[in-house]
Write a protein that holds these residues in place. Structure first.
Motif, PDB file in Angstrom:
ATOM      1  N   PHE A  68      42.807  79.611  66.263  1.00 54.57           N
ATOM      2  CA  PHE A  68      41.619  79.121  65.594  1.00 54.57           C
ATOM      3  C   PHE A  68      41.949  78.840  64.140  1.00 54.57           C
ATOM      4  O   PHE A  68      43.016  79.179  63.648  1.00 54.57           O
ATOM      5  N   TYR A  69      41.021  78.201  63.464  1.00 52.62           N
ATOM      6  CA  TYR A  69      41.215  77.821  62.066  1.00 52.62           C
ATOM      7  C   TYR A  69      40.143  78.439  61.182  1.00 52.62           C
ATOM      8  O   TYR A  69      38.994  78.551  61.576  1.00 52.62           O
ATOM      9  N   ILE A  70      40.547  78.839  59.991  1.00 53.24           N
ATOM     10  CA  ILE A  70      39.616  79.142  58.913  1.00 53.24           C
ATOM     11  C   ILE A  70      39.990  78.163  57.812  1.00 53.24           C
ATOM     12  O   ILE A  70      41.055  78.286  57.199  1.00 53.24           O
ATOM     13  N   GLY A  71      39.150  77.173  57.604  1.00 49.89           N
ATOM     14  CA  GLY A  71      39.516  76.068  56.718  1.00 49.89           C
ATOM     15  C   GLY A  71      40.714  75.345  57.315  1.00 49.89           C
ATOM     16  O   GLY A  71      40.691  74.937  58.462  1.00 49.89           O
ATOM     17  N   GLU A  72      41.783  75.225  56.564  1.00 48.55           N
ATOM     18  CA  GLU A  72      42.995  74.561  57.051  1.00 48.55           C
ATOM     19  C   GLU A  72      44.040  75.545  57.572  1.00 48.55           C
ATOM     20  O   GLU A  72      45.105  75.146  58.002  1.00 48.55           O
ATOM     21  N   TYR A  73      43.749  76.843  57.513  1.00 50.56           N
ATOM     22  CA  TYR A  73      44.715  77.858  57.922  1.00 50.56           C
ATOM     23  C   TYR A  73      44.538  78.212  59.392  1.00 50.56           C
ATOM     24  O   TYR A  73      43.430  78.494  59.838  1.00 50.56           O
ATOM     25  N   ARG A  74      45.625  78.217  60.123  1.00 49.86           N
ATOM     26  CA  ARG A  74      45.598  78.494  61.556  1.00 49.86           C
ATOM     27  C   ARG A  74      45.982  79.951  61.813  1.00 49.86           C
ATOM     28  O   ARG A  74      46.931  80.460  61.227  1.00 49.86           O
ATOM     29  N   TYR A  75      45.267  80.603  62.726  1.00 52.04           N
ATOM     30  CA  TYR A  75      45.510  81.990  63.101  1.00 52.04           C
ATOM     31  C   TYR A  75      45.666  82.090  64.610  1.00 52.04           C
ATOM     32  O   TYR A  75      45.094  81.290  65.350  1.00 52.04           O
ATOM     33  N   THR A  76      46.421  83.082  65.052  1.00 54.20           N
ATOM     34  CA  THR A  76      46.561  83.380  66.469  1.00 54.20           C
ATOM     35  C   THR A  76      46.288  84.860  66.666  1.00 54.20           C
ATOM     36  O   THR A  76      46.928  85.697  66.038  1.00 54.20           O
ATOM     37  N   TYR A  77      45.335  85.171  67.524  1.00 55.07           N
ATOM     38  CA  TYR A  77      44.988  86.558  67.853  1.00 55.07           C
ATOM     39  C   TYR A  77      45.190  86.769  69.341  1.00 55.07           C
ATOM     40  O   TYR A  77      44.965  85.864  70.146  1.00 55.07           O
ATOM     41  N   PHE A  78      45.582  87.976  69.707  1.00 59.50           N
ATOM     42  CA  PHE A  78      45.810  88.348  71.102  1.00 59.50           C
ATOM     43  C   PHE A  78      44.819  89.441  71.481  1.00 59.50           C
ATOM     44  O   PHE A  78      44.743  90.476  70.809  1.00 59.50           O
ATOM     45  N   PHE A  79      44.053  89.201  72.513  1.00 61.59           N
ATOM     46  CA  PHE A  79      43.041  90.155  72.984  1.00 61.59           C
ATOM     47  C   PHE A  79      43.469  90.697  74.342  1.00 61.59           C
ATOM     48  O   PHE A  79      43.828  89.931  75.230  1.00 61.59           O
ATOM     49  N   ASP A  80      43.418  92.030  74.484  1.00 60.63           N
ATOM     50  CA  ASP A  80      43.955  92.627  75.703  1.00 60.63           C
ATOM     51  C   ASP A  80      43.036  93.649  76.362  1.00 60.63           C
ATOM     52  O   ASP A  80      43.446  94.373  77.252  1.00 60.63           O
ATOM     53  N   TYR A  81      41.796  93.721  75.949  1.00 61.88           N
ATOM     54  CA  TYR A  81      40.852  94.627  76.596  1.00 61.88           C
ATOM     55  C   TYR A  81      39.494  93.944  76.627  1.00 61.88           C
ATOM     56  O   TYR A  81      39.087  93.350  75.624  1.00 61.88           O
ATOM     57  N   HIS A  82      38.807  93.997  77.758  1.00 58.78           N
ATOM     58  CA  HIS A  82      37.499  93.351  77.801  1.00 58.78           C
ATOM     59  C   HIS A  82      36.549  94.067  78.739  1.00 58.78           C
ATOM     60  O   HIS A  82      36.952  94.820  79.613  1.00 58.78           O
ATOM     61  N   TYR A  83      35.272  93.819  78.522  1.00 55.82           N
ATOM     62  CA  TYR A  83      34.240  94.226  79.457  1.00 55.82           C
ATOM     63  C   TYR A  83      33.146  93.170  79.408  1.00 55.82           C
ATOM     64  O   TYR A  83      33.048  92.387  78.467  1.00 55.82           O
ATOM     65  N   SER A  84      32.335  93.104  80.450  1.00 61.31           N
ATOM     66  CA  SER A  84      31.307  92.083  80.566  1.00 61.31           C
ATOM     67  C   SER A  84      29.939  92.715  80.668  1.00 61.31           C
ATOM     68  O   SER A  84      29.786  93.842  81.123  1.00 61.31           O
ATOM     69  N   ASP A  85      28.947  91.944  80.274  1.00 59.11           N
ATOM     70  CA  ASP A  85      27.560  92.376  80.366  1.00 59.11           C
ATOM     71  C   ASP A  85      26.755  91.195  80.878  1.00 59.11           C
ATOM     72  O   ASP A  85      26.811  90.107  80.293  1.00 59.11           O
ATOM     73  N   ASP A  86      26.032  91.394  81.966  1.00 62.70           N
ATOM     74  CA  ASP A  86      25.208  90.324  82.516  1.00 62.70           C
ATOM     75  C   ASP A  86      23.901  90.279  81.739  1.00 62.70           C
ATOM     76  O   ASP A  86      23.154  91.249  81.692  1.00 62.70           O
ATOM     77  N   ASN A  87      23.646  89.132  81.114  1.00 59.77           N
ATOM     78  CA  ASN A  87      22.481  88.994  80.248  1.00 59.77           C
ATOM     79  C   ASN A  87      21.333  88.273  80.966  1.00 59.77           C
ATOM     80  O   ASN A  87      20.578  87.539  80.357  1.00 59.77           O
ATOM     81  N   GLY A  88      21.229  88.444  82.265  1.00 60.22           N
ATOM     82  CA  GLY A  88      20.139  87.841  83.034  1.00 60.22           C
ATOM     83  C   GLY A  88      20.235  86.333  83.099  1.00 60.22           C
ATOM     84  O   GLY A  88      21.243  85.783  83.524  1.00 60.22           O
ATOM     85  N   ALA A  89      19.168  85.658  82.663  1.00 60.65           N
ATOM     86  CA  ALA A  89      19.092  84.197  82.754  1.00 60.65           C
ATOM     87  C   ALA A  89      20.099  83.496  81.855  1.00 60.65           C
ATOM     88  O   ALA A  89      20.504  82.370  82.126  1.00 60.65           O
TER      89      ALA A  89
END
Length: 129
Positions: A68-89
């Motif tokens: 992703f970018y913040i202004g003209e600077y590019r960043y790379t992040y690695f995500f390795d844990y997740h959970y989900s939540d069902d928000n109905g409609a």
């Protein structure tokens, strides 16, 4: 001989990772930036329309690499844990955590929010409908 063998093993590992990963480019309609204020609350900084793309590299159901970018600077992040939540409609909301970057990624059907606890900022990408 050892160097050649190590190079071939690295090349094979890289090729296998590239083969199973799936790249998704997202073009947000609007991007809103926030910084932490005096009372540790997020304060609006600015907004950009038609911000640069986000690129997801989904390696499996348990890993995401995000460019992703913040202004003209590019960043790379690695995500390795997740959970989900069902928000109905509204549909499912996914929460992804990155220990290394001290960040949280929230995937909502209409927006993508990225919070950095280490650097005290947040970005909310509003997705085109």
């Amino acid at each position: 001989m050892k160097n050649k063998l190590a190079f071939i093993l690295i090349l094979l590992c890289t090729a296998s990772i590239a083969g199973i990963s799936q790249e998704t480019k997202i073009y947000p309609e609007k991007t809103v930036y926030y910084k932490t204020g005096i009372n540790n609350e997020l304060v609006y900084v600015n907004e950009e329309n038609y911000q640069k793309e986000l690129t997801f590299f989904i390696h499996s159901e348990t890993h995401i690499s995000l460019n992703f970018y913040i202004g003209e600077y590019r960043y790379t992040y690695f995500f390795d844990y997740h959970y989900s939540d069902d928000n109905g409609a509204d549909g499912e909301i996914q929460y992804w955590k990155s220990e290394a970057n001290e960040a949280l990624l929230i995937l909502d059907p209409n927006k993508i929010s990225l919070y950095s606890f280490k650097d005290n900022w947040a970005i909310v990408y509003h997705i085109k409908e």
